[in-house]
Scaffold this motif. Sequence first.
Motif, PDB file in Angstrom:
ATOM      1  N   THR A 162      10.699  44.354 -11.801  1.00 36.57           N
ATOM      2  CA  THR A 162       9.512  43.805 -12.461  1.00 36.57           C
ATOM      3  C   THR A 162       8.220  44.129 -11.721  1.00 36.57           C
ATOM      4  OG1 THR A 162       9.976  41.658 -11.425  1.00 36.57           O
ATOM      5  CG2 THR A 162      10.677  41.945 -13.703  1.00 36.57           C
ATOM      6  N   ASN A 163       8.282  44.740 -10.532  1.00 35.50           N
ATOM      7  CA  ASN A 163       7.056  45.144  -9.844  1.00 35.50           C
ATOM      8  C   ASN A 163       6.325  46.265 -10.574  1.00 35.50           C
ATOM      9  OD1 ASN A 163       8.749  43.928  -7.411  1.00 35.50           O
ATOM     10  ND2 ASN A 163       6.570  43.803  -6.953  1.00 35.50           N
ATOM     11  N   PHE A 164       7.019  46.999 -11.447  1.00 35.36           N
ATOM     12  CA  PHE A 164       6.318  48.040 -12.200  1.00 35.36           C
ATOM     13  C   PHE A 164       5.344  47.424 -13.202  1.00 35.36           C
ATOM     14  CE2 PHE A 164       9.192  47.344 -15.714  1.00 35.36           C
ATOM     15  CZ  PHE A 164       8.520  47.804 -16.825  1.00 35.36           C
ATOM     16  N   GLN A 186       0.088  37.971  -5.403  1.00 39.17           N
ATOM     17  CA  GLN A 186       0.502  39.289  -4.947  1.00 39.17           C
ATOM     18  C   GLN A 186      -0.732  40.164  -4.776  1.00 39.17           C
ATOM     19  OE1 GLN A 186       2.998  40.517  -8.228  1.00 39.17           O
ATOM     20  NE2 GLN A 186       4.785  39.481  -7.398  1.00 39.17           N
ATOM     21  N   ARG A 187      -0.624  41.162  -3.874  1.00 40.86           N
ATOM     22  CA  ARG A 187      -1.697  42.133  -3.693  1.00 40.86           C
ATOM     23  C   ARG A 187      -1.094  43.522  -3.710  1.00 40.86           C
ATOM     24  NH1 ARG A 187      -4.026  45.491  -0.266  1.00 40.86           N
ATOM     25  NH2 ARG A 187      -2.644  45.025   1.482  1.00 40.86           N
ATOM     26  N   TYR A 188      -1.703  44.393  -4.469  1.00 36.79           N
ATOM     27  CA  TYR A 188      -1.276  45.790  -4.572  1.00 36.79           C
ATOM     28  C   TYR A 188      -2.431  46.690  -4.168  1.00 36.79           C
ATOM     29  CZ  TYR A 188       2.692  44.203  -7.357  1.00 36.79           C
ATOM     30  OH  TYR A 188       3.835  43.586  -7.781  1.00 36.79           O
ATOM     31  N   LYS A 189      -2.132  47.699  -3.328  1.00 34.12           N
ATOM     32  CA  LYS A 189      -3.118  48.726  -2.992  1.00 34.12           C
ATOM     33  C   LYS A 189      -2.447  50.077  -3.176  1.00 34.12           C
ATOM     34  CE  LYS A 189      -6.174  50.608   0.513  1.00 34.12           C
ATOM     35  NZ  LYS A 189      -6.662  50.498   1.889  1.00 34.12           N
ATOM     36  N   ARG A 190      -3.034  50.896  -4.034  1.00 28.83           N
ATOM     37  CA  ARG A 190      -2.451  52.221  -4.285  1.00 28.83           C
ATOM     38  C   ARG A 190      -2.845  53.155  -3.154  1.00 28.83           C
ATOM     39  NH1 ARG A 190      -2.262  55.394 -10.009  1.00 28.83           N
ATOM     40  NH2 ARG A 190      -0.629  56.871  -9.379  1.00 28.83           N
ATOM     41  N   ILE A 191      -1.839  53.754  -2.510  1.00 29.30           N
ATOM     42  CA  ILE A 191      -2.124  54.627  -1.381  1.00 29.30           C
ATOM     43  C   ILE A 191      -1.774  56.091  -1.657  1.00 29.30           C
ATOM     44  CG2 ILE A 191      -2.046  52.791   0.345  1.00 29.30           C
ATOM     45  CD1 ILE A 191       0.812  53.636   1.017  1.00 29.30           C
ATOM     46  N   ASP A 224      -0.022  58.859  -5.178  1.00 34.71           N
ATOM     47  CA  ASP A 224       0.387  58.901  -6.581  1.00 34.71           C
ATOM     48  C   ASP A 224       1.577  57.996  -6.859  1.00 34.71           C
ATOM     49  OD1 ASP A 224      -1.591  60.670  -7.361  1.00 34.71           O
ATOM     50  OD2 ASP A 224      -0.322  62.441  -7.146  1.00 34.71           O
ATOM     51  N   THR A 225       2.447  57.808  -5.880  1.00 36.05           N
ATOM     52  CA  THR A 225       3.691  57.058  -6.108  1.00 36.05           C
ATOM     53  C   THR A 225       3.889  55.884  -5.163  1.00 36.05           C
ATOM     54  OG1 THR A 225       4.903  58.565  -4.648  1.00 36.05           O
ATOM     55  CG2 THR A 225       4.883  59.088  -7.023  1.00 36.05           C
ATOM     56  N   GLU A 226       2.928  55.594  -4.263  1.00 38.54           N
ATOM     57  CA  GLU A 226       3.117  54.527  -3.272  1.00 38.54           C
ATOM     58  C   GLU A 226       2.038  53.447  -3.376  1.00 38.54           C
ATOM     59  OE1 GLU A 226       5.004  56.518   0.604  1.00 38.54           O
ATOM     60  OE2 GLU A 226       3.021  57.316   0.048  1.00 38.54           O
ATOM     61  N   THR A 242       5.654  48.927   1.722  1.00 38.82           N
ATOM     62  CA  THR A 242       5.175  50.004   0.865  1.00 38.82           C
ATOM     63  C   THR A 242       6.218  50.278  -0.205  1.00 38.82           C
ATOM     64  OG1 THR A 242       3.898  50.992   2.661  1.00 38.82           O
ATOM     65  CG2 THR A 242       4.406  52.408   0.771  1.00 38.82           C
ATOM     66  N   LEU A 243       5.852  50.016  -1.460  1.00 42.57           N
ATOM     67  CA  LEU A 243       6.736  50.262  -2.587  1.00 42.57           C
ATOM     68  C   LEU A 243       6.561  51.701  -3.046  1.00 42.57           C
ATOM     69  CD1 LEU A 243       6.071  47.048  -4.738  1.00 42.57           C
ATOM     70  CD2 LEU A 243       7.659  47.358  -2.822  1.00 42.57           C
ATOM     71  N   VAL A 244       7.684  52.342  -3.377  1.00 40.63           N
ATOM     72  CA  VAL A 244       7.643  53.725  -3.855  1.00 40.63           C
ATOM     73  C   VAL A 244       8.180  53.751  -5.286  1.00 40.63           C
ATOM     74  CG1 VAL A 244       8.413  56.099  -3.484  1.00 40.63           C
ATOM     75  CG2 VAL A 244       7.989  54.588  -1.513  1.00 40.63           C
TER      76      VAL A 244
END
Length: 141
Positions: free
Chosen positions: A52-54, A87-92, A94-96, A109-111
């Motif tokens: 569900t993180n997507f 929750q906090r998301y930071k895009r680092i 294209d896929t992470e 780090t989610l991939v």
Amino acid sequence: MVAASGVAPTRDFKAAIAEVDANPYGAWTVNGAELPQITGCQICDLGFTPATNFLPVRRLALRIGEEAQAHAAYLTFPQLRFEVLPQRYKRISDTEYEYQSPGVGYSGTLVFSAQGVIVSYPGLFLIEHVEVDAGSMDVWF
């Protein structure tokens, strides 16, 4: 089994145990009963799967270097109770994504695959590719 339904699959779904719904104003119900403790949450996070993180990743549509907060209606497991999970998301790349969830004490780090499927959730989940006689398949660990 969870199957998406309605116009907002990031928030509306039916499960074998309950029917969960969120309206555009942030009000949530389970089997018709209101859940005021999670009012305002824009996404659902099922505590028993990293899949569900997507949902927030797609909803937030961050560019590389951008970050955002997301408040999830978090279904705890095995208690099966909803609570708010900041929750906090930071895009680092294209896929992470750097991901923090202080309510459960997680940071990592989610991939994601190019198709948006989570492939690595450090310490909790990893998809490994294996070869089999009939071709190849993904195995979930």
